[in-house]
Motif scaffolding. Structure first.
Motif, PDB file in Angstrom:
ATOM      1  N   ASN A 179       5.483 -17.470  27.023  1.00  0.00           N
ATOM      2  CA  ASN A 179       4.768 -16.362  27.357  1.00  0.00           C
ATOM      3  C   ASN A 179       4.230 -15.321  25.813  1.00  0.00           C
TER       4      ASN A 179
ATOM      5  N   LYS B  38       1.698 -16.636  23.508  1.00  0.00           N
ATOM      6  CA  LYS B  38       0.609 -16.677  23.737  1.00  0.00           C
ATOM      7  C   LYS B  38      -0.364 -15.381  23.242  1.00  0.00           C
TER       8      LYS B  38
ATOM      9  N   LYS C  43      -4.104 -13.824  27.014  1.00  0.00           N
ATOM     10  CA  LYS C  43      -3.522 -14.843  27.946  1.00  0.00           C
ATOM     11  C   LYS C  43      -2.031 -14.673  28.572  1.00  0.00           C
ATOM     12  N   LYS C  44      -1.684 -13.650  28.092  1.00  0.00           N
ATOM     13  CA  LYS C  44      -0.187 -13.204  28.316  1.00  0.00           C
ATOM     14  C   LYS C  44       0.148 -12.610  29.633  1.00  0.00           C
TER      15      LYS C  44
END
Length: 156
Positions: free
Chosen positions: A105, A108, A112-113
């Motif tokens: 994560n 990213k 998009k996180k």
């Protein structure tokens, strides 16, 4: 017992011994006990399969005898150890999966996180289900920067 001819008497004795294993089991617990017994027999099958030339299972009239500690009765400890090992593997896999999830994560794009704190809490909750503080500590050590981890360690 492929390729083994058992006498009618041996089969009868084995059936009585197997029935004796199920007698103390309540009807409501019969399915769980049966599954437990199947797992124990599967462990023995795996054991024999590893070295079939040097390992064997005694004939059923001896194997299911409750007075034979090297028979079916002896597999109870094997099963317990196997279940313990499976739980440990599950814990370790869950820990590594949550660490990877958090670290991936972080890599990213911002759009998009998942918010870091939200994901961090989700991961802690997932690991927290095992009720083991050392797993949480290992998660913290893996995903937090050194200084942050030291602050959390001293606070607890």
């Amino acid at each position: 017992y492929k390729n083994v001819d058992l006498t009618e008497r041996q089969v009868l004795i084995a059936k009585k011994l197997i029935q004796k294993l199920y007698e103390p089991v309540s009807t409501s617990n019969l399915q769980n006990t049966h599954q437990h017994y199947i797992e124990r027999i599967s462990l023995v099958a795996k054991y024999v399969k590893k070295d079939p030339d040097n390992r064997y299972v005694p004939l059923p009239y001896r194997y299911f005898d409750t007075n034979n500690p090297k028979g079916f009765v002896g597999t109870k400890k094997w099963h317990q150890a196997d279940q313990l090992r499976k739980k440990e593997v599950e814990r370790e896999l869950t820990l590594s999966r949550t660490i990877r999830k958090y670290q991936n994560n972080e890599k990213k794009d911002t759009v998009k996180k998942t918010p870091a704190l939200k994901l961090f809490r989700e991961c802690e909750n997932t690991i927290g289900k095992f009720n083991d503080a050392s797993l949480i500590e290992r998660f913290h050590a893996a995903v937090l920067q050194h200084e942050t981890y030291r602050q959390i360690s001293y606070a607890t």
